[in-house]
Scaffold this active site. Sequence first.
Site, PDB file in Angstrom:
ATOM      1  N   ARG A   1     -23.508   3.032  41.226  1.00 25.17           N
ATOM      2  CA  ARG A   1     -22.888   3.785  42.300  1.00 25.17           C
ATOM      3  C   ARG A   1     -22.394   2.811  43.370  1.00 25.17           C
ATOM      4  O   ARG A   1     -23.017   1.765  43.601  1.00 25.17           O
ATOM      5  CB  ARG A   1     -23.883   4.787  42.917  1.00 25.17           C
ATOM      6  CG  ARG A   1     -24.073   6.031  42.056  1.00 25.17           C
ATOM      7  CD  ARG A   1     -22.824   6.881  42.034  1.00 25.17           C
ATOM      8  NE  ARG A   1     -22.912   8.028  41.159  1.00 25.17           N
ATOM      9  CZ  ARG A   1     -22.512   8.046  39.888  1.00 25.17           C
ATOM     10  NH1 ARG A   1     -22.034   6.953  39.339  1.00 25.17           N
ATOM     11  NH2 ARG A   1     -22.590   9.137  39.185  1.00 25.17           N
TER      12      ARG A   1
ATOM     13  N   HIS B   1     -13.593   4.159  38.283  1.00 22.14           N
ATOM     14  CA  HIS B   1     -14.714   4.998  37.856  1.00 22.14           C
ATOM     15  C   HIS B   1     -14.495   5.519  36.434  1.00 22.14           C
ATOM     16  O   HIS B   1     -14.560   6.732  36.172  1.00 22.14           O
ATOM     17  CB  HIS B   1     -14.929   6.160  38.826  1.00 22.14           C
ATOM     18  CG  HIS B   1     -16.342   6.667  38.820  1.00 22.14           C
ATOM     19  ND1 HIS B   1     -16.967   7.136  39.936  1.00 22.14           N
ATOM     20  CD2 HIS B   1     -17.251   6.783  37.812  1.00 22.14           C
ATOM     21  CE1 HIS B   1     -18.202   7.524  39.639  1.00 22.14           C
ATOM     22  NE2 HIS B   1     -18.392   7.321  38.347  1.00 22.14           N
TER      23      HIS B   1
END
Length: 312
Positions: free
Chosen positions: A227, A275
């Site tokens: 993350r 991502h």
Amino acid sequence: MSKSVLLYVCPTVPAEPWVKAFAESLPDVEIRVWPDIGNPAEVTYAFVWHPPSVLFTQLTSLRAVFSLGAGVDKLLANPELPRDVPLIRMVDPSLGADMAIFVAMQVLHYHRRMPEFAAFQRERLWRALDVPMAHERRVGILGYGEMGALCADRLRSFGFNVGIWSRRPRSDAGLRCFAGLEQLPAFLAETDILVCLLPLTPETRGILNAAAFAAMPRGSFLINVGRGPHVVENDLLAALDSGQIAHATLDVFVQEPLAQEHPFWAHERVTVTPHVGALTQPHTAAVMIADNIRRDLAGESLLNTVDHALGY
């Protein structure tokens, strides 16, 4: 009994493949696509990714919330998320396999010194570089859950010297194992290529900071597929500029999409990917979600639920 309703709320992801997959896996469940909610009180399940913050205040009959991704930190940060409704993180074999391929690709990229060759090409330099044997290259995996284990297996198949760090002690033949914050510096000191696969919790937020980078061997590499908030961005930029970290592949960021003016975009020692380390596949993930919905309707316990307090 009224028909169950599954609401698709993923504004940034095309709905058509998912609607088709859900229709095949859940023929007895009505599928609705946000913002065409219909009567909100009829919605019993929600499948979400970056949903509007006020969504949950409208859905008063929810029995479960399903996340499109494995990470649920942004959902948990939504104050409107009902704490008495099960939250299900995405666990799909194809997701882990996809991540293992992405991580292996990036590790091999650094192992074979491809950023340097790319720089040589820009300068039109014909220059060979020595490359160590795979077993001489120490790859460290920060976070040893299901994805971490798959990545470790893939990297070991190439012959890399793999170490793992986890919150609790693990024992796995053929791996260098470290656990707990007290062993983190020793783990980092033995890591030439660091792969972050941690969940985001209060304890892991900012874990990749100036002290962590200083503990690593000079000229080491970072691959963050965990993350964005795991990385203290200014500390990483400083480590890159000093050469302490030779190069970083960043697939996740504090703010997504990454702002146009962010220095990561133009930094010569940073690779930015949007991502995409592991992409959830509708035809396999829908089967997993359908199984959980059937379990719920049958009064059975749900799989892959998230502890709202712990964040995983």
